[in-house]
Design a protein around this motif. Structure first.
Motif, short mmCIF file in Angstrom:
data_model
loop_
_atom_site.label_atom_id
_atom_site.label_comp_id
_atom_site.label_asym_id
_atom_site.label_seq_id
_atom_site.Cartn_x
_atom_site.Cartn_y
_atom_site.Cartn_z
N GLY A 171 1.61 23.72 -26.96
CA GLY A 171 0.37 22.98 -27.10
C GLY A 171 -0.81 23.89 -27.36
O GLY A 171 -1.68 23.60 -28.19
N THR B 243 -5.15 20.76 -23.78
CA THR B 243 -3.69 20.71 -23.69
C THR B 243 -3.24 20.94 -22.25
O THR B 243 -3.97 21.52 -21.44
N ILE C 12 -1.29 16.69 -25.16
CA ILE C 12 -2.47 17.16 -25.86
C ILE C 12 -3.38 15.97 -26.16
O ILE C 12 -2.89 14.86 -26.40
#
Length: 408
Positions: A75, A194, A210
């Motif tokens: 992420g 994230t 996210i």
């Protein structure tokens, strides 16, 4: 004939380090469900439900709230490679190991790095961040909410407003705090945030939630390519350099999570099941109740450690609620203590990195492990090991102090 090895049968360890932690049994059960095809309407319905659940977890109204297949670092990398254009100035707020990680990813993405730093164990005041933004005029500002290497939580109120006024996009790594401390995406005004499952969310590593603001999404979509056969160093259809990664191209991933369902990758079905259940558990508990549970566990750990005559690391005003750093006493072999905790009690506590390596232990109480009895068991085991190693600890001191902390 090669050896086939035995069936996996790991020990039942209590993971009380900085992460990963033990996954909630409901999450593991959800992950044992049957697989579905990535375009099966039942599965795409699960995708939509997961998006809705994580909007609440991230405390946001962002339409683009989804999962990146991969560990929490997937992420982080997806966010940064999609925001950072080659040659763009990126201001990184650094006060620990994971701020340094942001620097490495930005460097690989071709960004020009500027930093505003604090010593490990401190945070960067918002005034210093604002001054640095005014001075370097970055395209992107990146920071870590809770850095488990130092156990400190960076204050972020006002960050988004300052960034918007300067024309910058903002990114926050909330891997270690999502689900355990308030990750106030909209209140912060953050453009991308994230997280991960393996810490406060109480799941396994392997999926990175996210959330992306419309402002950031517009910027990312402007870097999207639609024509075939275009070289990597050519401009995108929107006139911006295209995103250097295919797998971490958020424009392509958002197309997959949109109503278009444009194929980008085969979704990690089992991880989506787990991530969905992590969010269901968190929201059923209630975010405020969950934050209070983590805070109570963190206070009890701190009280117990101090009652044992140990010195807690860092500034109490900015301590993460879910991870506590504690100095290794002089004359005590820190790794030997960790080994005895693991071998004698099946409990794992964490070591440290960089300038803190060999100086502190990190004790986590998060997710499914932010529970009174698990905190008490860990403190009792640490007392016993420290006494066995010759460090003078009054029997029961840490556990008694933790119990008193919970009672108050």
């Amino acid at each position: 004939m090669p050896e086939l090895y035995g069936e996996i049968d790991p020990p039942q360890r209590l993971l009380m380090g900085p992460g990963p932690v033990n996954a909630h049994p409901r999450v593991l059960r959800a992950m044992s469900a049957d697989l579905l095809g990535q375009f099966d309407p039942e599965f795409t319905a699960y995708m939509n439900e997961t998006m809705a659940l994580y909007r609440r977890v991230f405390m946001t109204e962002n339409r683009w709230t989804m999962l990146i297949d991969g560990t929490a670092r997937a992420g982080i990398e997806a966010a940064l490679v999609s925001l950072v254009e080659p040659g763009a100035t990126v201001l990184i707020v650094r006060a620990g190991r994971f701020g340094l990680l942001l620097s490495e990813i930005v460097e690989r993405a071709g960004g020009r790095i500027e930093t505003v730093d604090a010593e490990w164990g401190a945070v960067v005041p918002m005034e210093r961040i604002a001054d640095a933004i005014a001075r370097v005029r970055p395209q992107v500002v990146a920071c870590v909410h809770g850095d488990t290497s130092t156990t400190m939580a960076q204050p972020l109120i006002g960050l988004g407003e300052i960034c918007r006024a300067a024309g910058a996009l903002s990114y926050v790594d909330a891997t270690a705090t999502l689900g355990g401390m308030a990750v106030e995406t909209d209140a912060w005004g953050a453009d991308i945030v994230t997280g991960g499952l393996q810490k406060c969310m109480g799941g396994p590593s392997g999926s990175a939630p996210i959330t992306i603001s419309d402002r950031a999404a517009d910027f990312i979509f402007a870097r999207r390519h639609t024509e075939k056969g275009i070289r990597r160093d050519d401009l995108s259809d929107g006139g911006r350099p295209r995103i250097a990664s295919n797998y971490f191209d958020l424009a392509m991933i958002m197309d997959y999570w949109s109503e278009k369902r444009l194929n980008h990758h085969t979704e990690a079905t089992t991880m989506l099941y787990g991530a969905r259940e992590c969010a269901r558990i968190a929201l059923a508990e209630g975010l405020e109740a969950r934050f209070a549970r983590h805070a109570a566990a963190g206070r009890a750990v701190t009280a117990g450690l101090r009652a044992m005559g140990l010195t807690v690391f860092g500034d109490d005003a900015y301590r993460m609620s879910n991870v506590t750093g504690v100095y290794i006493p002089d004359g005590v072999d820190g790794e030997r203590v960790r080994t005895r905790m693991r071998e004698d009690f099946e409990i794992e506590i964490g070591t440290a990195f960089g300038p803190l390596q060999g100086r502190i232990w990190r004790i986590g109480a998060m997710g499914y492990n932010a529970m009174k009895h698990k905190v008490l068991i860990t403190l009792g085991a640490l007392e016993a090991v420290l006494r066995a190693e010759g460090f003078p600890v009054k029997s029961g001191a840490g556990v008694d102090a933790a119990l008193e902390s919970y009672a108050s």
